[in-house]
Design an enzyme around this catalytic site. Structure first.
Site, mmCIF file in Angstrom:
data_model
loop_
_atom_site.group_PDB
_atom_site.id
_atom_site.type_symbol
_atom_site.label_atom_id
_atom_site.label_comp_id
_atom_site.label_asym_id
_atom_site.label_seq_id
_atom_site.Cartn_x
_atom_site.Cartn_y
_atom_site.Cartn_z
ATOM 1 N N HIS A 54 23.274 -25.832 -19.497
ATOM 2 C CA HIS A 54 22.047 -25.073 -19.213
ATOM 3 C C HIS A 54 21.765 -25.068 -17.710
ATOM 4 O O HIS A 54 21.476 -24.011 -17.133
ATOM 5 C CB HIS A 54 20.888 -25.699 -20.001
ATOM 6 C CG HIS A 54 19.542 -25.113 -19.732
ATOM 7 N ND1 HIS A 54 18.797 -24.488 -20.709
ATOM 8 C CD2 HIS A 54 18.792 -25.052 -18.593
ATOM 9 C CE1 HIS A 54 17.652 -24.057 -20.171
ATOM 10 N NE2 HIS A 54 17.624 -24.398 -18.895
ATOM 11 N N GLU A 55 21.871 -26.252 -17.093
ATOM 12 C CA GLU A 55 21.529 -26.336 -15.660
ATOM 13 C C GLU A 55 22.570 -25.605 -14.807
ATOM 14 O O GLU A 55 22.217 -24.936 -13.834
ATOM 15 C CB GLU A 55 21.393 -27.797 -15.216
ATOM 16 C CG GLU A 55 20.299 -28.595 -15.915
ATOM 17 C CD GLU A 55 18.951 -27.891 -15.969
ATOM 18 O OE1 GLU A 55 18.614 -27.130 -15.044
ATOM 19 O OE2 GLU A 55 18.238 -28.085 -16.973
ATOM 20 N N CYS B 276 13.022 -24.227 -21.270
ATOM 21 C CA CYS B 276 13.279 -24.263 -19.828
ATOM 22 C C CYS B 276 11.948 -24.310 -19.090
ATOM 23 O O CYS B 276 11.019 -23.581 -19.455
ATOM 24 C CB CYS B 276 14.059 -23.005 -19.427
ATOM 25 S SG CYS B 276 14.430 -22.913 -17.664
ATOM 26 N N LEU B 277 11.876 -25.151 -18.070
ATOM 27 C CA LEU B 277 10.619 -25.272 -17.322
ATOM 28 C C LEU B 277 10.241 -23.964 -16.636
ATOM 29 O O LEU B 277 9.067 -23.749 -16.331
ATOM 30 C CB LEU B 277 10.731 -26.398 -16.281
ATOM 31 C CG LEU B 277 10.888 -27.813 -16.858
ATOM 32 C CD1 LEU B 277 11.117 -28.816 -15.740
ATOM 33 C CD2 LEU B 277 9.685 -28.198 -17.704
ATOM 34 N N GLY C 95 15.987 -31.600 -17.250
ATOM 35 C CA GLY C 95 16.886 -31.072 -16.231
ATOM 36 C C GLY C 95 16.161 -30.079 -15.351
ATOM 37 O O GLY C 95 15.175 -29.458 -15.774
ATOM 38 N N GLN D 287 15.345 -23.280 -9.490
ATOM 39 C CA GLN D 287 14.023 -23.362 -10.137
ATOM 40 C C GLN D 287 12.935 -23.850 -9.192
ATOM 41 O O GLN D 287 11.749 -23.776 -9.531
ATOM 42 C CB GLN D 287 14.088 -24.297 -11.349
ATOM 43 C CG GLN D 287 14.956 -23.763 -12.478
ATOM 44 C CD GLN D 287 14.941 -24.708 -13.652
ATOM 45 O OE1 GLN D 287 15.738 -25.632 -13.715
ATOM 46 N NE2 GLN D 287 14.010 -24.505 -14.569
ATOM 47 N N HIS E 272 22.007 -21.985 -14.548
ATOM 48 C CA HIS E 272 21.006 -21.597 -13.537
ATOM 49 C C HIS E 272 21.677 -21.278 -12.202
ATOM 50 O O HIS E 272 21.204 -20.420 -11.452
ATOM 51 C CB HIS E 272 19.995 -22.732 -13.312
ATOM 52 C CG HIS E 272 18.855 -22.757 -14.283
ATOM 53 N ND1 HIS E 272 17.914 -21.755 -14.366
ATOM 54 C CD2 HIS E 272 18.493 -23.684 -15.203
ATOM 55 C CE1 HIS E 272 17.021 -22.073 -15.300
ATOM 56 N NE2 HIS E 272 17.342 -23.234 -15.828
HETATM 57 CO CO CO Z 1 16.289 -24.154 -17.323
#
Ligand code: CO
Length: 155
Positions: free
Chosen positions: A132-133, A90-91, A46, A51, A136
């Site tokens: 999670h997304e 998380c990236l 995701g 991000q 953000h």
């Molecule tokens: Co994330």
């Protein structure tokens, strides 16, 4: 398509509440294409627009299930059920993993890339990823809500 730079924790864009998207147009579709390419290249499941430095409400998700690539524009969770603890990463927070409590099942309403409002109910990894997304988009990282954190490999 183009690879985008993934911003890391500490960048203020990740702490901002993202803006509602007013117009679903070819420019947004190009961003979604680039976000998907960036997510796949980074081996993520995701990626949210903040991000890649864009404080707007859209995310891409692909947890390798029958849904394939999901593009959620202005997503809103409208129903939640149950709760589940599991590991997340998380990236934007490389090499950190944590245990996060999430709703076990969620229903999300969103706009797709052709400006149609849709509804999807998910459980398991997809439900976790959606939550999670969407976090953000509110400026919340999993490290802000994790019950415990650790460095290193995902277990
Ligand atoms: Co994330």
């Amino acid at each position: 398509m183009a690879l985008l730079e993934i911003v890391k924790a500490g960048n203020p864009v990740l702490k901002q509440e993202a803006a509602v998207i007013e117009k679903v147009d070819s420019r947004l579709r190009r961003l979604l294409d680039d976000m998907a390419e960036t997510m796949y290249k980074a081996d993520g499941v995701g990626l949210a627009a903040p991000q890649v430095g864009k404080s707007i409400r859209c995310v891409v998700i692909d947890v390798n299930d029958e849904n394939g690539l999901l593009e959620l524009i202005n997503p809103v969770i409208v129903e939640r059920e149950g709760s589940e603890l599991d590991t997340e990463g998380c990236l934007s927070v490389p090499d950190v993993f944590g245990t996060v409590e999430r709703s076990a099942r969620v229903t999300v309403e969103y706009t797709n890339r052709w400006n149609k409002r849709k509804r999807l109910t998910a459980d398991g990894l997809l439900a976790r990823c959606i939550q999670h997304e969407i976090d953000h988009l509110f400026g919340t990282l999993f490290i802000d809500v994790a019950k415990s954190l650790r460095n290193g490999e995902k277990k």
